[in-house]
Structure formats: structure tokens, C-alpha cells
Design an enzyme around this catalytic site. Structure first.
Site, mmCIF file in Angstrom:
data_model
loop_
_atom_site.group_PDB
_atom_site.id
_atom_site.type_symbol
_atom_site.label_atom_id
_atom_site.label_comp_id
_atom_site.label_asym_id
_atom_site.label_seq_id
_atom_site.Cartn_x
_atom_site.Cartn_y
_atom_site.Cartn_z
ATOM 1 N N CYS A 174 0.822 -1.207 0.000
ATOM 2 C CA CYS A 174 0.000 0.000 0.000
ATOM 3 C C CYS A 174 0.858 1.261 0.000
ATOM 4 O O CYS A 174 2.003 1.236 0.432
ATOM 5 C CB CYS A 174 -0.864 0.030 1.253
ATOM 6 S SG CYS A 174 -1.794 -1.466 1.520
ATOM 7 N N ARG A 214 4.801 0.204 -6.313
ATOM 8 C CA ARG A 214 4.832 -0.627 -5.108
ATOM 9 C C ARG A 214 3.851 -1.793 -5.198
ATOM 10 O O ARG A 214 3.899 -2.696 -4.370
ATOM 11 C CB ARG A 214 4.493 0.228 -3.878
ATOM 12 C CG ARG A 214 5.508 1.322 -3.628
ATOM 13 C CD ARG A 214 5.084 2.191 -2.476
ATOM 14 N NE ARG A 214 5.137 1.466 -1.227
ATOM 15 C CZ ARG A 214 6.161 1.484 -0.395
ATOM 16 N NH1 ARG A 214 7.234 2.160 -0.685
ATOM 17 N NH2 ARG A 214 6.128 0.806 0.734
ATOM 18 N N TRP A 259 -3.235 -2.608 -1.344
ATOM 19 C CA TRP A 259 -2.854 -3.976 -1.740
ATOM 20 C C TRP A 259 -3.598 -4.880 -0.770
ATOM 21 O O TRP A 259 -3.289 -4.890 0.428
ATOM 22 C CB TRP A 259 -1.344 -4.125 -1.614
ATOM 23 C CG TRP A 259 -0.755 -5.328 -2.265
ATOM 24 C CD1 TRP A 259 -0.472 -5.482 -3.592
ATOM 25 C CD2 TRP A 259 -0.320 -6.532 -1.623
ATOM 26 N NE1 TRP A 259 0.102 -6.712 -3.812
ATOM 27 C CE2 TRP A 259 0.200 -7.375 -2.617
ATOM 28 C CE3 TRP A 259 -0.330 -6.985 -0.301
ATOM 29 C CZ2 TRP A 259 0.714 -8.634 -2.344
ATOM 30 C CZ3 TRP A 259 0.182 -8.242 -0.021
ATOM 31 C CH2 TRP A 259 0.695 -9.059 -1.038
ATOM 32 N N ASN A 271 -1.523 2.021 6.023
ATOM 33 C CA ASN A 271 -0.674 0.908 5.571
ATOM 34 C C ASN A 271 -0.370 0.050 6.787
ATOM 35 O O ASN A 271 -0.140 0.586 7.870
ATOM 36 C CB ASN A 271 0.665 1.422 5.026
ATOM 37 C CG ASN A 271 0.527 2.138 3.711
ATOM 38 O OD1 ASN A 271 -0.553 2.183 3.147
ATOM 39 N ND2 ASN A 271 1.626 2.693 3.237
ATOM 40 N N GLY A 272 -0.296 -1.266 6.596
ATOM 41 C CA GLY A 272 0.008 -2.145 7.727
ATOM 42 C C GLY A 272 -1.182 -3.039 8.007
ATOM 43 O O GLY A 272 -2.108 -3.132 7.196
ATOM 44 N N GLU A 331 19.503 -16.464 -7.907
ATOM 45 C CA GLU A 331 18.988 -15.126 -8.188
ATOM 46 C C GLU A 331 18.467 -15.044 -9.632
ATOM 47 O O GLU A 331 17.409 -14.466 -9.887
ATOM 48 C CB GLU A 331 20.083 -14.091 -7.927
ATOM 49 C CG GLU A 331 19.747 -12.664 -8.327
ATOM 50 C CD GLU A 331 18.461 -12.116 -7.706
ATOM 51 O OE1 GLU A 331 17.933 -12.700 -6.746
ATOM 52 O OE2 GLU A 331 17.963 -11.097 -8.219
ATOM 53 N N LYS A 369 14.737 -14.092 -10.849
ATOM 54 C CA LYS A 369 14.441 -13.012 -11.813
ATOM 55 C C LYS A 369 13.506 -13.523 -12.894
ATOM 56 O O LYS A 369 12.522 -12.892 -13.222
ATOM 57 C CB LYS A 369 15.717 -12.538 -12.501
ATOM 58 C CG LYS A 369 16.586 -11.472 -11.951
ATOM 59 C CD LYS A 369 16.065 -10.271 -11.279
ATOM 60 C CE LYS A 369 15.241 -10.514 -10.070
ATOM 61 N NZ LYS A 369 15.649 -9.979 -8.824
ATOM 62 N N GLU A 406 9.908 -14.271 -11.515
ATOM 63 C CA GLU A 406 9.183 -13.064 -11.105
ATOM 64 C C GLU A 406 8.628 -12.293 -12.290
ATOM 65 O O GLU A 406 7.504 -11.830 -12.264
ATOM 66 C CB GLU A 406 10.140 -12.092 -10.392
ATOM 67 C CG GLU A 406 10.397 -12.356 -8.949
ATOM 68 C CD GLU A 406 11.211 -11.233 -8.341
ATOM 69 O OE1 GLU A 406 10.738 -10.643 -7.363
ATOM 70 O OE2 GLU A 406 12.327 -10.948 -8.824
ATOM 71 N N HIS A 414 21.681 -36.137 -7.773
ATOM 72 C CA HIS A 414 20.888 -36.553 -6.611
ATOM 73 C C HIS A 414 19.399 -36.292 -6.811
ATOM 74 O O HIS A 414 18.655 -36.280 -5.835
ATOM 75 C CB HIS A 414 21.413 -35.856 -5.355
ATOM 76 C CG HIS A 414 22.856 -36.162 -5.097
ATOM 77 N ND1 HIS A 414 23.282 -37.401 -4.681
ATOM 78 C CD2 HIS A 414 23.962 -35.405 -5.262
ATOM 79 C CE1 HIS A 414 24.602 -37.388 -4.575
ATOM 80 N NE2 HIS A 414 25.040 -36.191 -4.920
ATOM 81 N N LYS A 436 6.724 -4.049 -4.238
ATOM 82 C CA LYS A 436 8.129 -3.662 -4.116
ATOM 83 C C LYS A 436 8.655 -3.872 -2.698
ATOM 84 O O LYS A 436 9.709 -4.427 -2.500
ATOM 85 C CB LYS A 436 8.305 -2.203 -4.541
ATOM 86 C CG LYS A 436 9.759 -1.713 -4.519
ATOM 87 C CD LYS A 436 10.602 -2.469 -5.519
ATOM 88 C CE LYS A 436 12.058 -2.066 -5.522
ATOM 89 N NZ LYS A 436 12.892 -3.053 -6.230
#
Ligand code: AGP
Length: 604
Positions: free
Chosen positions: A2, A27, A74, A100-101, A481, A485, A488, A504, A599
Site C-alpha cells: 500500500c 509498489r 494492496w 498501511n500495515g 537469483e 528473476k 518473477e 541426486h 516492491k
């Protein structure tokens, strides 16, 4: 997640708030809303599920006022909808709140208020705040907000308007960022400087437990109990233009492209050639303390965790201190043994990731020493840590982190070199690493020149339903990483494995429809990595290698310039950022705002 924007001054507020909301779009959100104090003091709201442009289309022509608050939501409590979008009002439309929260005891408070006759119009946790503030009989708005907050358990960054106090906005923070923007006869509030930096670069970041009152020509800060606090404005390091796309089609592309510059910035002013070391001013760790560290534990989430994994290897290699990285989200729930000789390092681009912040707070409570490796100056984790270093990547707007990853790893290389030179790293090795660090910006530019070829490869593999990423030791976090990427931003399933683990289990997945991306540096493990490529080829797997020289068994090789062995991981992931980008572009994905992601993850 948010976002909050607020303004009080003399200008027409609605366009300012809409512009601020647009700057927070990165965000991640699913609905938006705006509340203003109208000409005769009445509160007016407009809300819309969807994008800020949907909200803008609903704002009536006559929506005049000079005070207002706005929000991008959000969804956590209740689906994305007009009704659940903020601002939330009480039954008489006297109070408007953006938040927010998460209010943890919202259901309990809702049940209590409903039993007393309050009718709710949304499913959100936030609405209870509007009703609680409206019910307070205290004299001032500040007292009413703080009285309401005393009933609440959870996290918040919030801004409140009240019909009977039209000359002010009251804001409060506990666990979710609130930044005041100090202007000339006008004040701003936002959850992120991005929303206000076009208007003022003078900011005050509230601490947890702090509140503020904004009036057009004045602001003051105080605790939730009402005691005054001192707030000296600081100047935001970045110009408003740093938050723009700068001629690129997406922020992701811009941020990949500016990595040479960003790495140059994290190195600037820190190298000490005389003693073959680096100075990291904010560590607050003297040489005697540094020598006393027996172990280093690095905590972060997502990309920052991967940067921490490379950081741990760099620290072990250069400083010979046992080090490892762990997701902060796991660490904080396993009642970890906190050892006084262990140095803890919290890594976060935003400096606001809730799981990392909560891990830091838990560690501090147990008396541990915690350093922060953070990008956003003045963020919660930076403030909470005992010391640390900023990664100076500049604002990163795309939800998918690229330049911050690279700069964070470079910051870890600096930390490792610093600790190494206090301990047993020789002057010669110190110089070798410094020369390697200095070569990085030029080598990054060289890698970026290969973009047309990387794009061609991305188009070639874009039909894959799933991809395997492998690397060994230094290459393994790079593979992790790179696979994050790809998933996402392109939504292609990607799985990373240590190359040593292929036999394995994951070898069973290898077939022509399951391409493998392999990290193959020219280091002491080159032959081992080549053996893994043989195993894949023998099973008709398609291979894309990222290597320092052409790999015979690979179908395609992206060649990156060689640096010192320890620093190679910094460069090897960069072509794969471009690979993920072009794959996503080919698949028509929403590159800067991938579905379901935000974000900064400021809730659990
Ligand atoms: C990165 O591409 C991701 N969007 C995500 O994994 C991110 O790195 C993670 O949420 C941690 O964020 P932070 O660095 O701001 O703490």
C-alpha cells in the site's frame, strides 16, 4: 504494497494527490482512493478498484480543496473492491483514514463496535480506526487519534482528516513508513519519498511510536503519548528525475542499464590504496571488535537474501570468518540461538521488509550486534541497526530488483575486504581485490553491450514452460537469483540447484523441453561444471551457459569478462537479468509490476 500520499497547503489538492499516487504505483496495488476537505469543511471521497487512472476518471470536475489524503491499497483483509479501497470513513463522514500495515486485533474490535451499533461498510481492518477516532470525545484530533491507537494492536502508517479540524492532517507510524515533506507554506506526507520528491527534498522520517500534525505552514512531531520529539529535516539525496524512466520503456530496463554508474557510486570515496583496504564509515565496529567476531550471520529476503549468500562466501574467502545467509522470514520463527560473538547483518533494498525488520528487533532484544546493508537512507532497518553501510544504488522503482542486487553484492565485497584486512588478508590480496573492484563498472558496460544477442537467446527460450538453473559454490547463489528473476518477471517456472546436486535428483527433469542455464566461471571448479554440462547434454538437454569462455557442450554461451575469482559472481548474473527482461517482454508481461508482487513487503 500500500501507499499513502497527503497534502495540506494552498494548491488544488486532487491533481497533486493523483500525481503522488502515480509515483507509488510501482509498489503494487489493486485499488486506490482519495479524500479531501471540501470548501465548506465537508469530507469528500472517491475510490476505485483498479489503477490510479481508473480513480482519476472518477474524480468529479468540481472536487476543489487544498487538503487531502490518498492511498493505493494492496488487499489483505477483504478482496480488491471500491468498498474496501481507502480512505475509510466513519458513519457520519467526519473522519477519513488511510492506512498501511495490518491491525491484528481488527476482528475483535469490529465485533465490539458492531455490538455497540456501528455499521461497517467494508471488510477491511482499517475501517475500525475511522470508527474509533470518530467515537473519541477527546479535545484535539491528536488526542483522538492517539486514544484510538491505544486500542489497536498491529502495524500502521496512517494519515487522518477530520471535518471538525480542517486545518490539519494527523499522521502516525508504527512499523510502516511515514515521511513528511516540508515545503514553503505547504506540507506533504507519504509512505515513500518517491511520492513527494518532485515537490520538496526536505524530509522528516517518523520513527515507530511517533505521530505528527501537519498544517499548511507548520508541522510538529510527538510520541503517541503526546510528548514532543525533535525532528530536523534532512535533504533527500536523489533528484526527482532519478525516479523517472529516463527514456527507457520500463524501469527494469533503466535499472539494469545504470548498473555501471551505480557500482561506481558504491565504491566512490571508500578505497584506501595505501593500506589496501576500504573505509566504511557507518559500521561502528572498531578493529578490536572486528577481530573478536567469530561468526557472521546474514539475514534478508528474496533477492537480498541471495546477495547475502554471495556476501557470506566473500566474507569466508576474504576475511576467513565463518559466515552464512538465511531468509530472515525463517530465522525469526525458529527461536535462533543468539551468540554474543556472532555479528548479524540485515540486508534489504527498501530497509522496510517486515520479516527482516522483525528479525533485527528480535536480535536487538537479545543483545546481538546487528549491521544493516541497506539501500534506502533513513529506512526502518537502517535506523534500527547498530551500524552498517548504504549500498548507494539510487532509487529502484521496478518491483524486480536488479541494480540493488549488484550493488549489495559489491557492498558485501567491501565489507569482506575491510574485515579481511583487519584480520589475515595480505596487502597483495587486498590490492588484487581493489583492482578487481575498479574493473567492475567497465566490465558491466561490456556485458550490457551484448544485449541484442541476449535478446535473441531470450526469444529462443521464451517457449519453455520450465527452466533449470545450476551453479556450483560461487555460481550457486547467482543461479538462484537468476531463476528468481526469470520467474518473477516472465512467470516461467524456474528452479535453481547446485550443479553438484544434479545426480541426486534434478537430472530426472532433464529433457529437450527443460532447458538449463548454467553458471560456468573459469575458476578451480571449471572441470566439475563442465562435467555437469556433459551429463545434461547426454540426456538431450538444451544448455545456455554463462561463462568466461565458449563452452563446447552448451548450445549457447554468453561470455562475460573475467574478474578476480571471488568477484566473478557480481558480473555473471547481469546477462541473466537481461535474459529475464527480454523473455518477459516477448511474453507481454507487466514488467515493472509483476502480478501478485509488491516492491516492499511491509507485512508478514
Ligand atoms: C526482488 O526481485 C524481489 N521483488 C524480492 O525478492 C525482494 O528482494 C524481497 O522482497 C526483499 O526486499 P528488500 O530487499 O527491500 O528487503
Amino acid at each position: 504494497m500500500c501507499g499513502i500520499v497527503g497534502y495540506i497547503g494552498r494548491r488544488d489538492v486532487a491533481p497533486l494527490l493523483l500525481e503522488g499516487l502515480q509515483r507509488l504505483e510501482y509498489r503494487g496495488y489493486d485499488s486506490a482512493g482519495i479524500a479531501i476537505t471540501g470548501r465548506s469543511g465537508e469530507l469528500r471521497t472517491v475510490k476505485a478498484k483498479g489503477r490510479v487512472r481508473d480513480l482519476e476518471a472518477r474524480v468529479p470536475k468540481r472536487f476543489a480543496g487544498t487538503t487531502g489524503i490518498a492511498h493505493t491499497r494492496w488487499a489483505t483483509h477483504g478482496a480488491p473492491s471500491d468498498a474496501n479501497a481507502h480512505p475509510h470513513l466513519d458513519a457520519d463522514s467526519a473522519v477519513a483514514v488511510v492506512h498501511n500495515g495490518i491491525i491484528d486485533n481488527a476482528s475483535e474490535l469490529r465485533a465490539r463496535l458492531s455490538a455497540e451499533g456501528t455499521a461497517f461498510t467494508s471488510e477491511t481492518d482499517t475501517e475500525v480506526l475511522a470508527h474509533l477516532i470518530a467515537r473519541s470525545q477527546a479535545d484535539t484530533l491528536e488526542q483522538r487519534v492517539s486514544e484510538a491507537l491505544r486500542s489497536v494492536e498491529g502495524t500502521y502508517g496512517l494519515a487522518v482528516l477530520h471535518r471538525d479540524f480542517p486545518d490539519r492532517i494527523v499522521v502516525a507510524r508504527n512499523g510502516s513508513p511515514v515521511v513528511l515533506g516540508i515545503g514553503e507554506k505547504e506540507m506533504f506526507v507519504a509512505s515513500d519519498v518517491a511520492a513527494l520528491v518532485a515537490h520538496t527534498r526536505q524530509v522528516v522520517t517518523l520513527a515507530d511510536g511517533e505521530m505528527a500534525t501537519l498544517k499548511a505552514d507548520d508541522f510538529r512531531t510527538y510520541t503517541t503519548e503526546g510528548s514532543r520529539t525533535t525532528a530536523t529535516p534532512t535533504t533527500v539525496e536523489w533528484e526527482a528525475e532519478s525516479y523517472d524512466m529516463g527514456g527507457h520503456d520500463t524501469y527494469m530496463h533503466k535499472e539494469i542499464a545504470e548498473q555501471a554508474e551505480a557500482v561506481d557510486r558504491v565504491l566512490r570515496g571508500r578505497i584506501d590504496d595505501k593500506f589496501a583496504t576500504v573505509h566504511l564509515g557507518g559500521l561502528n565496529l572498531d578493529p578490536r571488535e572486528a577481530r573478536g567476531v567469530r561468526r557472521i550471520k546474514i539475514l534478508g529476503c528474496g533477492t537480498s537474501y541471495h546477495a547475502g549468500q554471495i556476501g557470506a562466501q566473500l566474507i569466508e574467502e576474504l576475511a576467513r570468518i565463518p559466515a552464512d545467509a538465511e531468509p530472515a522470514s525463517e530465522f525469526r520463527y525458529r527461536n535462533p540461538v543468539v551468540d554474543p560473538d556472532t555479528l548479524y547483518v540485515a540486508v534489504s533494498q527498501s530497509g522496510e521488509t517486515y520479516d527482516v525488520l522483525a528479525a533485527v528487533q528480535e536480535l536487538k532484544r537479545k543483545g546481538a550486534r546487528v549491521l544493516g546493508v541497506v539501500n534506502v537512507v533513513g529506512s526502518a532497518i537502517a535506523r534500527e541497526a547498530d551500524g552498517g553501510t548504504y549500498v548507494h544504488a539510487g532509487p529502484e522503482v521496478c518491483v524486480v530488483s536488479t541494480k540493488c542486487f549488484t550493488n549489495t553484492v559489491v557492498a558485501f565485497a567491501l565489507l569482506a575486504l575491510h574485515l579481511g584486512r583487519i584480520r589475515d588478508l595480505s596487502v597483495a590480496d587486498g590490492r588484487r581485490i581493489i583492482e578487481g573492484l575498479r574493473r567492475l563498472p567497465g566490465q558491466i558496460d561490456e556485458i550490457l553491450k551484448a544485449e541484442p544477442e541476449i535478446k535473441r537467446l531470450a526469444l529462443h527460450f521464451a517457449d519453455a514452460k520450465s527452466m533449470l538453473f545450476i551453479g556450483r559454490v560461487r555460481g550457486y547463489p547467482v543461479a538462484r537469483e537468476a531463476s528468481l528473476k526469470l520467474k518473477e518477471v516472465s512467470y516461467i517456472h524456474a528452479e535453481a540447484y547446485p550443479a553438484s546436486e544434479l545426480k541426486h535428483g534434478p537430472l530426472a527433469l532433464v529433457e529437450p523441453a527443460m532447458p538449463t542455464v548454467a553458471i560456468v566461471p573459469d575458476d578451480d571448479l571449471l572441470e566439475k561444471n563442465r562435467a555437469a554440462l556433459e551429463e545434461i547434454k547426454a540426456r538431450s538437454g538444451r544448455i545456455l551457459a554463462v561463462a568466461h569462455q565458449e563452452q563446447e557442450k552448451a548450445d549457447h554461451t554468453i561470455i562475460v569478462p573475467k574478474n578476480e575469482d571471488e568477484l566473478d559472481p557480481i558480473l555473471m548474473g547481469i546477462p541473466l537479468q537481461l535474459f529475464a527482461y527480454h523473455t518477459a517482454l516477448a511474453l507481454g508481461r507487466d514488467i515493472d509490476k509483476p502480478r501478485n508482487l509488491a516492491k516492499s513487503v511491509t507485512v508478514e
